[in-house]
Scaffold this motif. Structure first.
Motif, PDB file in Angstrom:
ATOM      1  N   PHE A  73       0.962  -0.853   0.153  1.00 52.85           N
ATOM      2  CA  PHE A  73      -0.138   0.259  -0.244  1.00 52.85           C
ATOM      3  C   PHE A  73       0.973   1.287  -0.112  1.00 52.85           C
ATOM      4  N   ILE A  74       0.345   2.161  -0.378  1.00 54.15           N
ATOM      5  CA  ILE A  74       1.212   3.193  -1.198  1.00 54.15           C
ATOM      6  C   ILE A  74       1.144   4.584  -0.909  1.00 54.15           C
ATOM      7  N   LYS A  75      -0.514   4.890  -0.651  1.00 50.45           N
ATOM      8  CA  LYS A  75      -1.476   5.367   0.634  1.00 50.45           C
ATOM      9  C   LYS A  75      -2.519   5.002   0.837  1.00 50.45           C
ATOM     10  N   LYS A  76      -2.800   5.944   2.190  1.00 47.54           N
ATOM     11  CA  LYS A  76      -4.106   5.169   2.423  1.00 47.54           C
ATOM     12  C   LYS A  76      -5.192   4.665   2.240  1.00 47.54           C
ATOM     13  N   ALA A  77      -6.047   3.500   2.195  1.00 46.36           N
ATOM     14  CA  ALA A  77      -7.054   3.070   1.761  1.00 46.36           C
ATOM     15  C   ALA A  77      -8.092   4.240   1.946  1.00 46.36           C
ATOM     16  N   PRO A  78      -9.235   4.947   2.276  1.00 44.98           N
ATOM     17  CA  PRO A  78     -10.044   5.079   2.985  1.00 44.98           C
ATOM     18  C   PRO A  78     -10.778   4.351   2.850  1.00 44.98           C
ATOM     19  N   GLY A  79     -11.629   3.775   4.067  1.00 40.49           N
ATOM     20  CA  GLY A  79     -12.832   3.235   4.478  1.00 40.49           C
ATOM     21  C   GLY A  79     -11.753   1.539   5.143  1.00 40.49           C
ATOM     22  N   VAL A  86     -11.676 -14.039  -4.802  1.00 43.06           N
ATOM     23  CA  VAL A  86     -12.563 -12.715  -4.537  1.00 43.06           C
ATOM     24  C   VAL A  86     -11.074 -11.541  -4.261  1.00 43.06           C
ATOM     25  N   ALA A  87     -10.463 -12.130  -3.656  1.00 41.32           N
ATOM     26  CA  ALA A  87      -9.179 -11.224  -3.306  1.00 41.32           C
ATOM     27  C   ALA A  87      -8.516 -10.855  -4.655  1.00 41.32           C
ATOM     28  N   LYS A  88      -8.418 -11.118  -5.078  1.00 38.13           N
ATOM     29  CA  LYS A  88      -7.827 -10.634  -7.079  1.00 38.13           C
ATOM     30  C   LYS A  88      -8.849  -9.433  -7.090  1.00 38.13           C
ATOM     31  N   THR A  89      -9.427  -9.566  -6.843  1.00 40.07           N
ATOM     32  CA  THR A  89     -10.427  -8.088  -7.596  1.00 40.07           C
ATOM     33  C   THR A  89     -10.783  -7.006  -6.986  1.00 40.07           C
ATOM     34  N   TYR A  90     -10.445  -7.116  -5.158  1.00 44.03           N
ATOM     35  CA  TYR A  90     -10.341  -6.229  -4.206  1.00 44.03           C
ATOM     36  C   TYR A  90      -8.346  -5.456  -4.804  1.00 44.03           C
ATOM     37  N   ALA A  91      -7.806  -6.140  -4.678  1.00 43.72           N
ATOM     38  CA  ALA A  91      -6.655  -6.548  -5.338  1.00 43.72           C
ATOM     39  C   ALA A  91      -5.965  -5.593  -6.582  1.00 43.72           C
ATOM     40  N   ASP A  92      -7.001  -5.762  -7.770  1.00 46.02           N
ATOM     41  CA  ASP A  92      -7.321  -5.176  -8.445  1.00 46.02           C
ATOM     42  C   ASP A  92      -8.000  -3.342  -8.739  1.00 46.02           C
ATOM     43  N   LYS A  93      -8.780  -3.403  -7.632  1.00 48.21           N
ATOM     44  CA  LYS A  93      -9.751  -2.848  -7.361  1.00 48.21           C
ATOM     45  C   LYS A  93      -8.259  -1.295  -6.653  1.00 48.21           C
ATOM     46  N   TYR A  94      -7.876  -1.638  -5.568  1.00 47.18           N
ATOM     47  CA  TYR A  94      -6.541  -1.617  -4.865  1.00 47.18           C
ATOM     48  C   TYR A  94      -5.556  -0.051  -5.875  1.00 47.18           C
ATOM     49  N   ILE A  95      -5.165  -1.327  -6.642  1.00 46.53           N
ATOM     50  CA  ILE A  95      -4.661  -1.008  -7.696  1.00 46.53           C
ATOM     51  C   ILE A  95      -4.513   0.197  -8.759  1.00 46.53           C
ATOM     52  N   GLU A  96      -5.523   0.260  -9.162  1.00 49.45           N
ATOM     53  CA  GLU A  96      -6.689   0.655  -9.710  1.00 49.45           C
ATOM     54  C   GLU A  96      -6.688   2.181  -9.441  1.00 49.45           C
ATOM     55  N   ARG A  97      -7.223   2.275  -7.982  1.00 49.32           N
ATOM     56  CA  ARG A  97      -7.386   3.650  -7.686  1.00 49.32           C
ATOM     57  C   ARG A  97      -6.286   4.396  -7.025  1.00 49.32           C
ATOM     58  N   GLU A  98      -5.135   4.123  -7.079  1.00 50.29           N
ATOM     59  CA  GLU A  98      -3.700   4.049  -6.819  1.00 50.29           C
ATOM     60  C   GLU A  98      -3.965   3.994  -5.659  1.00 50.29           C
ATOM     61  N   TRP A  99      -4.167   3.087  -4.365  1.00 44.39           N
ATOM     62  CA  TRP A  99      -3.431   3.524  -3.344  1.00 44.39           C
ATOM     63  C   TRP A  99      -2.870   1.560  -3.223  1.00 44.39           C
ATOM     64  N   ALA A 100      -2.529   0.877  -4.327  1.00 48.44           N
ATOM     65  CA  ALA A 100      -1.673  -0.044  -3.621  1.00 48.44           C
ATOM     66  C   ALA A 100      -0.325  -0.438  -5.238  1.00 48.44           C
ATOM     67  N   VAL A 101       0.724  -0.861  -5.031  1.00 53.53           N
ATOM     68  CA  VAL A 101       0.886  -1.674  -6.036  1.00 53.53           C
ATOM     69  C   VAL A 101       2.057  -2.981  -6.015  1.00 53.53           C
ATOM     70  N   GLU A 102       1.798  -3.859  -6.624  1.00 54.22           N
ATOM     71  CA  GLU A 102       2.161  -4.948  -6.924  1.00 54.22           C
ATOM     72  C   GLU A 102       3.259  -4.915  -6.284  1.00 54.22           C
ATOM     73  N   VAL A 103       3.389  -6.363  -5.460  1.00 60.94           N
ATOM     74  CA  VAL A 103       5.364  -6.751  -5.756  1.00 60.94           C
ATOM     75  C   VAL A 103       5.183  -7.481  -6.663  1.00 60.94           C
ATOM     76  N   GLY A 104       6.819  -7.810  -7.327  1.00 61.40           N
ATOM     77  CA  GLY A 104       7.117  -8.460  -8.071  1.00 61.40           C
ATOM     78  C   GLY A 104       7.308  -9.892  -7.531  1.00 61.40           C
ATOM     79  N   LYS A 105       7.066 -11.112  -8.312  1.00 66.81           N
ATOM     80  CA  LYS A 105       6.499 -12.437  -7.896  1.00 66.81           C
ATOM     81  C   LYS A 105       8.713 -12.524  -7.496  1.00 66.81           C
ATOM     82  N   LYS A 106       9.497 -11.605  -7.472  1.00 67.70           N
ATOM     83  CA  LYS A 106      11.097 -11.892  -7.222  1.00 67.70           C
ATOM     84  C   LYS A 106      11.093 -11.763  -5.982  1.00 67.70           C
TER      85      LYS A 106
END
Length: 128
Positions: A5-11, A27-47
């Motif tokens: 998470f790179i920004k505080k996620a409201p709520g 289901v978790a992936k759907t939430y993760a995609d929303k957090y990325i789309e809203r620029e609250w989080a970035v995906e951490v690479g597999k490495k």
């Protein structure tokens, strides 16, 4: 999928800036995609995710860090929101914010303030 998470996620107070969380399953992936789309989080690479180490912090929550993604943190740190009123935050929130902006964990409020001021100065210098 792991997200930092790179920004505080409201709520969503359970997600803290700078920390890494697992989002497994459809289901978790759907939430993760929303957090990325809203620029609250970035995906951490597999490495990076493979090198993640969990340590218990003072509050008993899991604190996760990766030595392998140190090079990427400069980019991530530039995206971490520093509120205008950051100096009015409680000491625990200051330390959480500062720890997300620094390679070295802070031990007290004074170190947290110094880390945040250092990041603000870096950003100001980069802007020029």
């Amino acid at each position: 999928m792991k997200l930092r998470f790179i920004k505080k996620a409201p709520g969503r107070p359970e997600y803290q800036v700078g920390k890494i969380y697992d989002f497994d399953g459809p289901v978790a992936k759907t939430y993760a995609d929303k957090y990325i789309e809203r620029e609250w989080a970035v995906e951490v690479g597999k490495k990076q995710a493979a090198a993640t180490v969990e340590n218990a912090d003072v509050g008993g929550q899991a604190k996760q860090a990766s030595d392998d993604d140190a090079g990427d943190q400069t980019v991530d740190r530039s995206n971490i929101e520093i509120p205008d009123n950051w100096n009015e935050l409680p000491a625990s929130d200051l330390r959480t914010l500062a720890d997300s902006l620094s390679d070295t964990p802070t031990r007290n409020k004074a170190e947290a303030i110094a880390a945040i001021e250092t990041e603000l100065a870096r950003r100001a210098a980069d802007a020029q």
